[in-house]
Design a protein around this motif. Structure first.
Motif, mmCIF file in Angstrom:
data_model
loop_
_atom_site.group_PDB
_atom_site.id
_atom_site.type_symbol
_atom_site.label_atom_id
_atom_site.label_comp_id
_atom_site.label_asym_id
_atom_site.label_seq_id
_atom_site.Cartn_x
_atom_site.Cartn_y
_atom_site.Cartn_z
ATOM 1 N N GLU A 298 0.644 -0.975 -0.302
ATOM 2 C CA GLU A 298 -0.125 -0.039 -0.048
ATOM 3 C C GLU A 298 0.738 0.839 0.054
ATOM 4 O O GLU A 298 0.539 2.078 -0.422
ATOM 5 N N VAL A 299 2.233 0.934 0.702
ATOM 6 C CA VAL A 299 2.879 2.137 0.824
ATOM 7 C C VAL A 299 3.439 2.628 -0.491
ATOM 8 O O VAL A 299 3.583 3.840 -1.290
ATOM 9 N N GLU A 300 3.884 1.673 -1.642
ATOM 10 C CA GLU A 300 4.226 1.905 -2.488
ATOM 11 C C GLU A 300 3.068 2.446 -4.157
ATOM 12 O O GLU A 300 3.486 3.083 -4.540
ATOM 13 N N ASP A 301 2.056 2.374 -3.349
ATOM 14 C CA ASP A 301 1.354 2.235 -4.271
ATOM 15 C C ASP A 301 0.290 3.794 -3.812
ATOM 16 O O ASP A 301 -0.091 4.795 -4.513
ATOM 17 N N ALA A 302 0.934 3.948 -2.385
ATOM 18 C CA ALA A 302 -0.151 5.335 -2.713
ATOM 19 C C ALA A 302 0.759 6.562 -2.672
ATOM 20 O O ALA A 302 1.938 6.919 -2.483
ATOM 21 N N GLU A 303 0.160 7.607 -2.929
ATOM 22 C CA GLU A 303 0.781 8.819 -4.021
ATOM 23 C C GLU A 303 0.574 10.284 -3.136
ATOM 24 O O GLU A 303 1.397 10.734 -2.940
ATOM 25 N N ASP A 304 -0.200 10.305 -1.991
ATOM 26 C CA ASP A 304 0.045 11.467 -1.236
ATOM 27 C C ASP A 304 0.952 11.533 0.281
ATOM 28 O O ASP A 304 0.985 10.059 0.674
ATOM 29 N N PRO A 305 1.983 12.239 0.416
ATOM 30 C CA PRO A 305 2.621 12.399 1.521
ATOM 31 C C PRO A 305 1.818 11.716 3.235
ATOM 32 O O PRO A 305 2.637 11.136 3.690
ATOM 33 N N GLU A 306 0.339 12.102 3.012
ATOM 34 C CA GLU A 306 -0.183 11.846 4.773
ATOM 35 C C GLU A 306 -0.090 10.531 4.157
ATOM 36 O O GLU A 306 -0.413 9.807 5.165
ATOM 37 N N SER A 307 -0.354 9.774 3.435
ATOM 38 C CA SER A 307 -1.002 8.897 3.110
ATOM 39 C C SER A 307 0.179 7.483 4.068
ATOM 40 O O SER A 307 0.388 6.667 4.035
ATOM 41 N N ARG A 308 0.884 7.589 2.631
ATOM 42 C CA ARG A 308 2.363 7.321 3.250
ATOM 43 C C ARG A 308 3.750 7.556 4.637
ATOM 44 O O ARG A 308 3.530 6.600 4.805
ATOM 45 N N ARG A 309 2.981 8.423 5.255
ATOM 46 C CA ARG A 309 3.095 8.313 6.558
ATOM 47 C C ARG A 309 2.788 7.097 7.441
ATOM 48 O O ARG A 309 2.753 7.329 8.467
ATOM 49 N N GLN A 310 1.455 7.710 7.630
ATOM 50 C CA GLN A 310 -0.257 6.728 7.651
ATOM 51 C C GLN A 310 0.425 5.528 8.064
ATOM 52 O O GLN A 310 0.511 5.211 9.176
ATOM 53 N N LEU A 311 0.389 5.125 6.856
ATOM 54 C CA LEU A 311 1.379 3.542 6.582
ATOM 55 C C LEU A 311 1.852 3.243 7.061
ATOM 56 O O LEU A 311 2.182 1.812 7.879
ATOM 57 N N MET A 312 3.490 3.569 6.801
ATOM 58 C CA MET A 312 5.029 3.802 7.628
ATOM 59 C C MET A 312 4.609 4.306 9.553
ATOM 60 O O MET A 312 5.077 2.820 9.378
ATOM 61 N N GLU A 313 4.092 4.586 9.792
ATOM 62 C CA GLU A 313 3.577 4.717 11.188
ATOM 63 C C GLU A 313 2.232 2.965 11.601
ATOM 64 O O GLU A 313 2.649 2.610 12.959
ATOM 65 N N GLN A 314 1.500 3.354 11.035
ATOM 66 C CA GLN A 314 1.294 1.558 10.778
ATOM 67 C C GLN A 314 1.981 0.258 10.642
ATOM 68 O O GLN A 314 1.952 -0.771 11.674
#
Length: 151
Positions: A20-36
């Motif tokens: 999901e991180v690899e597919d995430a476009e926006d920085p906030e989604s990336r950050r949330q997925l990383m934290e998860q």
């Protein structure tokens, strides 16, 4: 649920999050997925170190001892990467590279456990693996609940 089944399930959940991180476009989604991902890995590592690795080590073989020691070292490397992640901006090109390396590291660790350590763990017997899985599952829920309260 057997301990090995619980750990496999957690491996799959984390691998799915990495995709999901690899597919995430926006920085906030990336950050949330990383934290998860980080939260899931911390819980996973803790229950392995508290319950699963001591049980495997208890098999008393040289191979079991070597596998556990290697796994603990891999956890240490994962912890080093986790400590560095908050310093990388999700918009920075290094973020994707760092997450890719992190993904590969975790994937390698999970594959080794599933292909080698879990085979050795079968020697514990189905009943012990079930009991171990129940204790691990309860501890994982306790750790997640504690993390939610702290957030």
């Amino acid at each position: 649920m057997k301990a090995t089944d619980l750990l496999k399930q957690q491996h799959k959940e984390v691998m799915d999050l990495f995709e999901e991180v690899e597919d995430a476009e926006d920085p906030e989604s990336r950050r949330q997925l990383m934290e998860q991902i980080v939260g899931e890995i911390k819980v996973h590592s803790k229950i392995e170190e508290e319950f699963f690795y001591p049980a495997v080590r208890g098999l008393g073989t040289q191979k079991a001892e070597e596998m556990v020691l290697e796994a603990l070292e891999e956890h240490h490397v994962v912890d080093l990467v986790i400590a560095d992640l908050p310093k990388v901006d999700p918009e920075d090109e290094r973020f994707v590279a760092k997450m890719t390396v992190f993904h590969e590291l975790v994937e390698h660790h999970a594959k080794e456990e599933e292909e080698e350590m879990f085979k050795s763990a079968r020697r514990l017997g189905k009943e012990e693996l079930e009991a171990l899985g129940e204790r691990m599952e309860a501890r994982a829920e306790e750790l997640k609940s504690k993390a939610r309260r702290a957030a």
